[in-house]
Design an enzyme around this catalytic site. Structure first.
Site, PDB file in Angstrom:
ATOM      1  N   ASP A   1       0.825  -1.214   0.000  1.00 31.42           N
ATOM      2  CA  ASP A   1       0.000   0.000   0.000  1.00 31.42           C
ATOM      3  C   ASP A   1       0.855   1.258   0.000  1.00 31.42           C
ATOM      4  O   ASP A   1       2.061   1.209   0.159  1.00 31.42           O
ATOM      5  CB  ASP A   1      -0.854   0.023   1.279  1.00 31.42           C
ATOM      6  CG  ASP A   1      -2.014  -0.949   1.186  1.00 31.42           C
ATOM      7  OD1 ASP A   1      -2.355  -1.337   0.070  1.00 31.42           O
ATOM      8  OD2 ASP A   1      -2.560  -1.309   2.244  1.00 31.42           O
TER       9      ASP A   1
ATOM     10  N   LYS B   1      -3.468   3.962  -3.332  1.00 35.40           N
ATOM     11  CA  LYS B   1      -3.988   5.112  -4.078  1.00 35.40           C
ATOM     12  C   LYS B   1      -2.880   6.137  -4.209  1.00 35.40           C
ATOM     13  O   LYS B   1      -2.174   6.439  -3.258  1.00 35.40           O
ATOM     14  CB  LYS B   1      -5.146   5.756  -3.313  1.00 35.40           C
ATOM     15  CG  LYS B   1      -6.374   4.901  -3.284  1.00 35.40           C
ATOM     16  CD  LYS B   1      -7.581   5.729  -2.846  1.00 35.40           C
ATOM     17  CE  LYS B   1      -8.745   4.819  -2.497  1.00 35.40           C
ATOM     18  NZ  LYS B   1      -8.859   4.509  -1.092  1.00 35.40           N
TER      19      LYS B   1
ATOM     20  N   MET C   1      -7.901   8.817   9.446  1.00 42.11           N
ATOM     21  CA  MET C   1      -8.574   9.249   8.210  1.00 42.11           C
ATOM     22  C   MET C   1      -9.566  10.367   8.500  1.00 42.11           C
ATOM     23  O   MET C   1     -10.650  10.422   7.913  1.00 42.11           O
ATOM     24  CB  MET C   1      -9.314   8.066   7.560  1.00 42.11           C
ATOM     25  CG  MET C   1      -8.384   6.929   7.176  1.00 42.11           C
ATOM     26  SD  MET C   1      -9.254   5.491   6.551  1.00 42.11           S
ATOM     27  CE  MET C   1      -9.746   4.669   8.050  1.00 42.11           C
TER      28      MET C   1
HETATM   29  N1  SAH Z   1      -3.685   0.121   9.332  1.00 44.15           N
HETATM   30  C1  SAH Z   1      -3.198   1.462   9.514  1.00 44.15           C
HETATM   31  C2  SAH Z   1      -4.274   2.498   9.315  1.00 44.15           C
HETATM   32  C3  SAH Z   1      -4.786   2.561   7.911  1.00 44.15           C
HETATM   33  S1  SAH Z   1      -5.957   3.808   7.666  1.00 44.15           S
HETATM   34  C4  SAH Z   1      -2.571   1.566  10.902  1.00 44.15           C
HETATM   35  O1  SAH Z   1      -2.726   0.662  11.735  1.00 44.15           O
HETATM   36  O2  SAH Z   1      -1.885   2.549  11.156  1.00 44.15           O
HETATM   37  C5  SAH Z   1      -4.955   5.119   7.055  1.00 44.15           C
HETATM   38  C6  SAH Z   1      -4.936   6.262   8.040  1.00 44.15           C
HETATM   39  O3  SAH Z   1      -4.047   5.974   9.091  1.00 44.15           O
HETATM   40  C7  SAH Z   1      -4.450   7.572   7.489  1.00 44.15           C
HETATM   41  O4  SAH Z   1      -5.484   8.259   6.825  1.00 44.15           O
HETATM   42  C8  SAH Z   1      -4.015   8.287   8.727  1.00 44.15           C
HETATM   43  O5  SAH Z   1      -5.101   8.817   9.432  1.00 44.15           O
HETATM   44  C9  SAH Z   1      -3.461   7.158   9.548  1.00 44.15           C
HETATM   45  N2  SAH Z   1      -2.024   7.037   9.382  1.00 44.15           N
HETATM   46  C10 SAH Z   1      -1.337   6.031   8.822  1.00 44.15           C
HETATM   47  N3  SAH Z   1      -0.017   6.238   8.894  1.00 44.15           N
HETATM   48  C11 SAH Z   1       0.130   7.417   9.522  1.00 44.15           C
HETATM   49  C12 SAH Z   1       1.250   8.173   9.921  1.00 44.15           C
HETATM   50  N4  SAH Z   1       2.483   7.772   9.659  1.00 44.15           N
HETATM   51  N5  SAH Z   1       1.044   9.342  10.567  1.00 44.15           N
HETATM   52  C13 SAH Z   1      -0.197   9.758  10.832  1.00 44.15           C
HETATM   53  N6  SAH Z   1      -1.289   9.093  10.481  1.00 44.15           N
HETATM   54  C14 SAH Z   1      -1.142   7.931   9.842  1.00 44.15           C
END
Ligand code: SAH
Length: 495
Positions: A35, A57, A167
């Site tokens: 991803d 995306k 998100m």
């Molecule tokens: N499975 C992932 C989340 C996926 S949803 C997890 O456990 O982290 C994707 C969302 O995660 C993004 O829109 C954002 O809100 C958050 N996110 C993922 N990586 C991030 C990062 N490095 N810093 C801040 N927010 C993050």
């Protein structure tokens, strides 16, 4: 045989935060399906012959639907391939990992889950915000700000001391309104963390009443998460990641990649964003007298290794072990070279105190018999000071070139655009040749026109002199021509 699908959490961005199990699986998978929020460095661990498929995306690219991704995973597994499905953070935290696992189950494809460090906890941690804290928060809840293709939070936000919303950047106004409507204080602290745990981390703080303006002012865009709760106040004391001394500094490293790792990691550990712009590349050099020289290696009184590359290339080619030098004294120029020898089971008999060729030669002369025979193992195009001085002092010297350095301009375009945009604070030079090659690659005129945008740090006096001669006045010179000192001189000057 059907292959296994591993749903692997890649962690929140910092490549070091993947699990050991996750890394092992990345390194051995036949197919890696990844991803957008997966750290780029992690992909470097893939097998060279593995298939790497991006399904995230990204602006301007067609993105796969979840159905297409599910089909792809199963298709590869049914071909008998081991599939590593790499997802940002944890696969079961808003990662649709559950859906992918169910799809595997429906098609009798075996799967395993490898949990990851979720951004929900890690991004706040890197912002200095513990999601629970005695006296401030005894619970936390993680919620999505994006339900069913709509930029809105769920109707009933959970009640917890710390609320973490993924998100949720676009939904921020609705979240704030919902919390105020249920009676939360307008002074409740809020933070947004963007690209948490990476060198691009950005944090904006405020309260329920001010945060929308703050986000607007900072122009903060996704991907980011929102943290709401009193724990946000701890950032003031516990902020560490973006408090490191070189945070916010972009530093160009001009050293060849093969040699740059200690400088790059030293800078990164202190918070710098590093752009590697090697202007030379180390390549093999086939010297026709190599085999011949090897045969009478035992006749030399001294062998001098002048660089780590020299050590590595020599042993690569020689295809034998340290017994080659049973009667020979070994000199290593510099501690890194000595360490490279040590890694091969050889302890250098002598490591000169200075790294300046003139003094190295003096020290070697002082230590050796008048009629000693020296073998110098080095790059094809090294400075010849050491061998010339030794010869002047009556020593017999044989030179064995084992590698060569060739120009590499592949990063020049990136470096130029970053410099021009004013996004580079420092350029580092670790040898005279790095200065010369950098000027050749970037252009003297370009440097002159942009010279007020960056500072220049040199590893030692010789490099500094070359820089000066090429019209690049150094702003900082390391005290003792070592990588550590070079890092220190930049840290000291931004303090
Ligand atoms: N499975 C992932 C989340 C996926 S949803 C997890 O456990 O982290 C994707 C969302 O995660 C993004 O829109 C954002 O809100 C958050 N996110 C993922 N990586 C991030 C990062 N490095 N810093 C801040 N927010 C993050």
């Amino acid at each position: 045989m059907t292959g296994t699908v591993y749903l692997v959490g890649a962690g929140p961005g910092d490549a070091g935060l993947i699990t050991v199990r996750g890394r092992d699986l990345v390194a051995r998978a036949d197919v890696v399906i990844y991803d957008r929020l997966v750290g780029a460095e992690i992909l470097d661990w893939c097998r060279a012959d593995s298939e790497k498929i991006f399904v995230g995306k990204e602006a301007g690219r067609h993105s796969m639907t979840q159905d297409e991704i599910n089909a792809l995973i199963v298709e590869k597994a049914l071909q008998g391939k081991e599939v590593c499905r790499l997802k940002g953070g944890d696969p079961f935290v808003f990662g649709r990992g559950g859906e992918e696992a169910l799809f595997c189950l429906q098609h009798n494809v075996p799967f395993e889950i490898v949990p990851g460090v979720t951004s929900a906890i890690a991004a706040p941690a890197y912002a200095g915000i513990p999601v629970t804290h005695r006296g401030a928060a005894t619970s936390f809840a993680v919620v999505t700000g994006h339900t069913k293709d709509d930029d809105s939070p769920p109707e009933n936000l959970p009640v917890a001391d710390t609320l973490i919303c993924l998100m949720g950047v676009r939904a921020l106004p609705k979240i704030v309104a919902a919390l105020l409507a249920r009676g939360e204080s307008p002074d409740k602290p809020v933070a947004l963390v963007r690209w948490g745990t990476t060198e691009n981390q950005q944090v904006v703080t405020g309260t329920l009443s001010t945060i929308e303006d703050e986000v607007e002012r900072a122009q903060l865009k996704p991907p980011a998460l929102i943290v709401i709760g009193d724990v946000v106040n701890l950032r003031e004391q516990l902020g560490w990641f973006d408090n490191r001394p070189l945070w916010g500094q972009t530093i160009i490293v001009t050293r060849a990649r093969e040699q740059a790792s200690s400088l790059v990691s030293g800078l990164r550990e202190r918070g710098a964003r590093v752009i590697q712009c090697p202007t030379i590349r180390v390549e093999d050099y086939e010297y026709d007298l190599f085999e011949h020289t090897l045969q009478y290696c035992h006749l030399f009184n001294w062998v001098v290794f002048t660089s780590v590359n020299g050590v590595e290339k020599f042993w690569e080619k020689a295809d034998c072990d340290g017994r080659l030098f049973v009667n020979t004294q070994i000199a290593a120029i510099g501690p890194a070279t000595a360490q490279a020898l040590k890694n091969r089971g050889l302890i250098a008999d002598f490591v000169p105190k200075s790294s300046i060729s003139e003094s190295v030669a003096e020290e070697l002369i002082g230590r050796s018999q008048k009629d000693a025979h020296f073998l110098i193992i080095r790059a094809l195009e090294s400075r010849e000071v050491i061998e010339n001085k030794l010869r002047e002092a009556g020593r017999e010297v044989e030179v064995l070139p084992v590698y060569q350095t060739v120009p590499d301009n592949s990063q020049a375009v990136l470096a130029k655009s970053e410099i021009e945009a004013g996004r580079v604070q420092w350029i580092t030079f670790t040898s005279s040749s790095t200065v010369q090659n950098f000027v050749d690659a970037i252009g003297a005129e370009f440097i002159a026109a942009n010279r007020d945008k960056f500072r220049v740090a040199c590893i030692g006096p010789i490099t500094a002199k070359t820089a000066e001669q090429l019209n690049i006045r150094p702003d900082a010179i390391a005290e003792n021509a070592s990588v550590e000192a070079l890092v220190k001189v930049m840290v000291d000057s931004v303090r």
